[in-house]
Design a protein around this motif. Structure first.
Motif, PDB file in Angstrom:
ATOM      1  N   VAL A 163      -7.498 -26.113  20.547  1.00 55.34           N
ATOM      2  CA  VAL A 163      -6.596 -26.822  20.063  1.00 55.34           C
ATOM      3  C   VAL A 163      -5.266 -25.877  20.302  1.00 55.34           C
ATOM      4  O   VAL A 163      -5.242 -25.007  20.772  1.00 55.34           O
ATOM      5  N   CYS A 347     -13.948 -34.079  10.058  1.00 51.57           N
ATOM      6  CA  CYS A 347     -14.543 -33.413  11.195  1.00 51.57           C
ATOM      7  C   CYS A 347     -15.699 -32.689  10.519  1.00 51.57           C
ATOM      8  O   CYS A 347     -15.589 -32.206   9.360  1.00 51.57           O
ATOM      9  N   VAL A 348     -17.064 -32.795  10.995  1.00 50.14           N
ATOM     10  CA  VAL A 348     -18.238 -32.515  10.290  1.00 50.14           C
ATOM     11  C   VAL A 348     -18.740 -31.605  11.316  1.00 50.14           C
ATOM     12  O   VAL A 348     -18.567 -31.327  12.429  1.00 50.14           O
ATOM     13  N   PRO A 349     -19.958 -30.685  10.927  1.00 49.99           N
ATOM     14  CA  PRO A 349     -20.606 -29.943  11.783  1.00 49.99           C
ATOM     15  C   PRO A 349     -21.333 -30.850  12.810  1.00 49.99           C
ATOM     16  O   PRO A 349     -21.787 -32.072  12.446  1.00 49.99           O
ATOM     17  N   ARG A 350     -21.505 -30.311  14.051  1.00 51.13           N
ATOM     18  CA  ARG A 350     -21.884 -31.064  15.207  1.00 51.13           C
ATOM     19  C   ARG A 350     -23.285 -31.844  14.921  1.00 51.13           C
ATOM     20  O   ARG A 350     -23.547 -32.948  15.195  1.00 51.13           O
ATOM     21  N   ASP A 379     -17.001 -32.293  19.039  1.00 53.77           N
ATOM     22  CA  ASP A 379     -16.584 -31.050  18.089  1.00 53.77           C
ATOM     23  C   ASP A 379     -16.745 -31.954  16.856  1.00 53.77           C
ATOM     24  O   ASP A 379     -16.155 -31.210  16.098  1.00 53.77           O
ATOM     25  N   GLY A 414     -20.066 -30.538   4.423  1.00 54.23           N
ATOM     26  CA  GLY A 414     -19.694 -29.159   4.980  1.00 54.23           C
ATOM     27  C   GLY A 414     -18.364 -29.212   5.922  1.00 54.23           C
ATOM     28  O   GLY A 414     -18.216 -28.369   6.604  1.00 54.23           O
ATOM     29  N   THR A 416     -14.325 -31.146   7.024  1.00 48.55           N
ATOM     30  CA  THR A 416     -13.150 -31.185   6.449  1.00 48.55           C
ATOM     31  C   THR A 416     -12.465 -32.641   6.730  1.00 48.55           C
ATOM     32  O   THR A 416     -13.014 -33.436   7.306  1.00 48.55           O
ATOM     33  N   GLY A 419      -9.437 -32.943  10.965  1.00 50.76           N
ATOM     34  CA  GLY A 419      -9.871 -32.028  12.253  1.00 50.76           C
ATOM     35  C   GLY A 419      -8.465 -32.030  13.114  1.00 50.76           C
ATOM     36  O   GLY A 419      -8.591 -30.889  13.573  1.00 50.76           O
TER      37      GLY A 419
ATOM     38  N   ARG B 186     -16.226 -24.424   8.628  1.00 56.37           N
ATOM     39  CA  ARG B 186     -17.624 -24.144   9.389  1.00 56.37           C
ATOM     40  C   ARG B 186     -17.202 -25.034  10.746  1.00 56.37           C
ATOM     41  O   ARG B 186     -18.466 -24.959  11.507  1.00 56.37           O
ATOM     42  N   THR B 187     -16.441 -25.868  10.635  1.00 55.23           N
ATOM     43  CA  THR B 187     -16.475 -27.041  11.713  1.00 55.23           C
ATOM     44  C   THR B 187     -15.738 -26.572  13.049  1.00 55.23           C
ATOM     45  O   THR B 187     -14.972 -25.518  12.921  1.00 55.23           O
ATOM     46  N   ALA B 188     -15.856 -27.389  14.208  1.00 60.37           N
ATOM     47  CA  ALA B 188     -15.291 -26.849  15.352  1.00 60.37           C
ATOM     48  C   ALA B 188     -13.769 -26.761  15.282  1.00 60.37           C
ATOM     49  O   ALA B 188     -12.988 -25.828  15.727  1.00 60.37           O
ATOM     50  N   LYS B 189     -13.338 -27.964  14.370  1.00 61.97           N
ATOM     51  CA  LYS B 189     -11.829 -28.115  14.370  1.00 61.97           C
ATOM     52  C   LYS B 189     -11.493 -28.124  12.828  1.00 61.97           C
ATOM     53  O   LYS B 189     -12.375 -28.520  12.083  1.00 61.97           O
TER      54      LYS B 189
END
Lengths: 466, 466
Positions: A163, A347-350, A379, A414, A416, A419, B186-189
């Motif tokens: 980013v 934005c969350v874990p993949r 992502d 887990g 945010t 993102g 813990r997220t990518a962004k």
């Protein structure tokens, strides 16, 4: 028109800045008063300063600091969280006019720009010098580097290339009572003191006004991309494909998702015939050269198929592939035509993308509201867009409830609350849910330390959301 | 042994922590009192806490905050700037015992570790999971992730893959009066609030104690590297080759320089026969797969030759290439055998590497002192090592003058006083020369805001250097 005689700050601003720089007529200041977050409130500015250079910013900040007048910086106003919205009685500093590219240096892999340079303009100029500036928010034809820095903007290729913060080496900012500081560096590495440059990136104008940015470039032109297209019946199936790509170890150079609402809105506007083909469209790309890239493409196709794609293929037609990606870019404005959008940016874990998409669908049903989904799926960055018919107050209430549920779900998984768009005004409540009171307190401590008069974009980000 | 009855802090520490965690006997605390910066002063600690977990750190910080006792964290003590050195009467918190790898998650491309995990151990564990943690400081067989985070450590592959900060997603830290906070994600962004995680990286223990680190991994195993070896007659010629590589647009996966002093020291120790071959050795690597990698290797060879290499070739023998890179890794300890080393860590723009190397040679001559050069040359990060005969006070004075001149030269060339080692104690004067008083003031403001009792590693980094 505000009456000068009543306002000492305005009198001092007039003394410090020429007429063409200082706007006070509400007819001309109005268009500067808010960004594109249609749901975010905004106030009436005292004045707008159309800065021509750092000196104008210094002059304005000095007056504002002396009179304790809020200062709100803005670039192109393409933000989606209300971060650039006017606070009542504030001075808006527009940096659009500071749009010079000062240096492009492929050897040192850096460029120096004023904050008002438009993202695509910088990228085009870098190409001419055989270099690449990767961050590519969907707003890249309009948004400015200063705004990108303020929000730490993401974009389509960020799944592979990172980013905005990953590309900001240094910056000049006007801080405190109007002092000019240089933060960061021009060298490839450097650890001299705190990473104040990185702290300013993503601080949404709450610590000072960024007046120059040194960005890192990648050498060479971007490698050509191969595109993989997948059609899916359901959001969750497309989400499973995203999770499968993550598990495969392939890092695509793009992995974008568009649902039926987006496809239909783009069709209705541009007549591209997308919605007849698919309920959910997944677009993957690889820019890895040679045989390794071919293997990545094969893996993407396999991940799509195994997740239940109704159709998937490597695009053999570059124009077709580009058209699909412009549909991605058009989705937001296309949806805006249907009514005010309440934009999420969770934005969350993949691996939890399918789960989060299912929760978004459940929230839409539960609150009887329409939610379109655009996503930087690769992502885990999802943009549920809650659409309300214009003027329907009850629909707005239901939309707000869906918004809050989605934020709570993302945090529970887990993830945010934001993102890449920033907190601005819209996500302050989510921020307070995501961060502990002690961490919110650390934000206030830093803000008070670096902005003792409290003039820089007050109330934004971690301000009291109630 | 400090007498408890005289010291309330020690009494409270004893009440809070078991005997095996708390060391107070000078015979056992001595080895914890300093890092490997042989020139940096260090004091006598009140006690050493060998933390077993976050709770021990909390307990120690609480007592220290209450009694205003300085807290100095340390990992393996391999630092080269005195950042971990004891302040008189401080409590040293050793995090070496907190060495568990808590999670390796290739799907989310992250690992969670305690701060005492050794860099190479993490890298080996990631390999077993088919993932890669790139940052590779020369100290990687011994240094800990916590120490790497504290100094924002660089390394050999950082010229292509970035430094520690680029891989820190989140962390747990003990701050303030002993509160535990989680920063980052813990997220990518993620852009939820200030980048407090990034602020803690490289803050050298002045803002709190890092007790857990979430690092980003790259998926897959590292691609095999091709090695290019170049011999040069002079430092400046090798520097020209480095500048030529930068101009070529190739980003090597390593570009390391060793001068005749290093080669001779390694030969004297390990009998590798290097110094007979070359005055200056340049080692380049490419890990780009396929044809593109072949082209990079050709470009490196051409850059070496055009800059006047006396010999250059692609290494066809992997063992030989690895031996050359272990010579690189052995250079520092080999030189340490000759006498106390005063270690520089300047970083300059890539194109100015030849200029900076010439200035280093001039400083050595001017001050009649011996300076060996190891360099992460590809990113302009040079490590002039000033060697003084043990016990020669006049040589120490001359060495200090050469050190100061080199710092001044680096700043004059637009560089920085520290590329990757951190400021610690040794580079505080350089930091004050590099940063403006206002920026130094911002450091103090942030420090005072986040550490109001002033207990965390006081005096380091931006403390008064006089």
């Amino acid at each position: 028109m505000v009456d000068d005689s009543d306002n000492a700050a305005l009198r001092d601003l007039r003394a410090a800045l020429p007429d063409e720089v200082l706007l006070t007529d509400p007819d001309s200041t109005g268009r500067f008063s808010h960004d594109e977050a249609e749901w975010a409130p905004y106030g009436k500015p005292l004045a707008v300063v159309r800065a021509r250079g750092t000196d104008d910013v210094v002059a304005a900040v000095r007056v504002c600091a002396e009179h304790r007048v809020p200062v709100v910086p803005r670039g192109a106003g393409t933000g989606l969280s209300g971060g650039a919205n006017a606070v009542d009685g504030c001075v808006l500093i527009s940096l659009e006019g500071m749009n010079e590219i000062l240096e492009i240096n492929p050897r040192e892999q850096l460029a120096v720009v004023q904050p008002g340079v438009v993202n695509d303009d910088l990228r085009a100029a870098c190409r001419e010098h055989g270099a690449w500036y990767p961050p590519d928010p969907a707003s890249s034809p309009w948004s400015t580097i200063g705004g990108n820095v303020s929000t730490n903007a993401g974009g389509v290729c960020c799944v592979k290339y990172g980013v905005t913060r990953d590309y900001v080496l240094g910056l000049e900012a006007v801080v405190g009572d109007g002092e000019v500081v240089r933060l960061g560096r021009r060298t490839a590495k450097g650890v001299a003191g705190y990473d104040l440059c990185g702290l300013f990136v993503g601080s949404e104008g709450t610590l000072g006004i960024v007046t120059e940015v040194t960005v890192k470039l990648l050498p060479g032109l971007r490698a050509p991309e191969r595109t993989v297209v997948g059609y899916f019946d359901s959001l969750v199936a497309a989400g499973e494909a995203v999770a499968a790509v993550a598990a495969s170890g392939v890092v695509p150079s793009a992995l974008e998702l568009l649902d039926q609402h987006c496809l239909r809105a783009v069709d209705d506007w541009k007549n591209m015939g997308l919605s007849a083909e698919a309920n959910v469209l997944l677009l993957g790309r690889s820019d890895t050269p040679g045989q390794a890239g071919e293997q990545e493409v094969d893996t993407l196709v396999r991940c799509f198929d195994e997740a239940g794609a109704t159709w998937s293929a490597r695009s053999t037609d570059e124009q077709e592939a580009d058209a699909l990606f412009s549909a991605r870019r058009l989705a937001y404005p296309a949806l805006e035509r249907l009514g005010p959008l309440l934009t999420e940016d969770v934005c969350v874990p993949r691996a939890l993308v399918p789960d989060m998409l299912a929760r978004i669908e459940a929230a839409a049903q539960r609150h009887d509201t329409q939610i379109a989904n655009i996503a930087h799926a690769g992502d885990g960055n999802l943009h549920p867009l809650i659409i309300t018919p214009p003027g329907d107050d009850d629909a707005r209430l239901r939309a707000q409830r869906a918004f809050d549920d989605i934020v709570a779900d993302a945090i529970e998984l887990g993830g945010t609350v934001t993102g890449e768009h920033g907190v601005g005004l819209l996500k302050r409540k989510g921020l307070h849910a995501e961060l502990s009171p002690k961490v919110i307190g650390m934000h206030h401590d830093i803000k008070n330390a670096l902005d003792p008069t409290g003039i820089f974009n007050p109330g934004k980000v971690f301000g009291d959301p109630s």
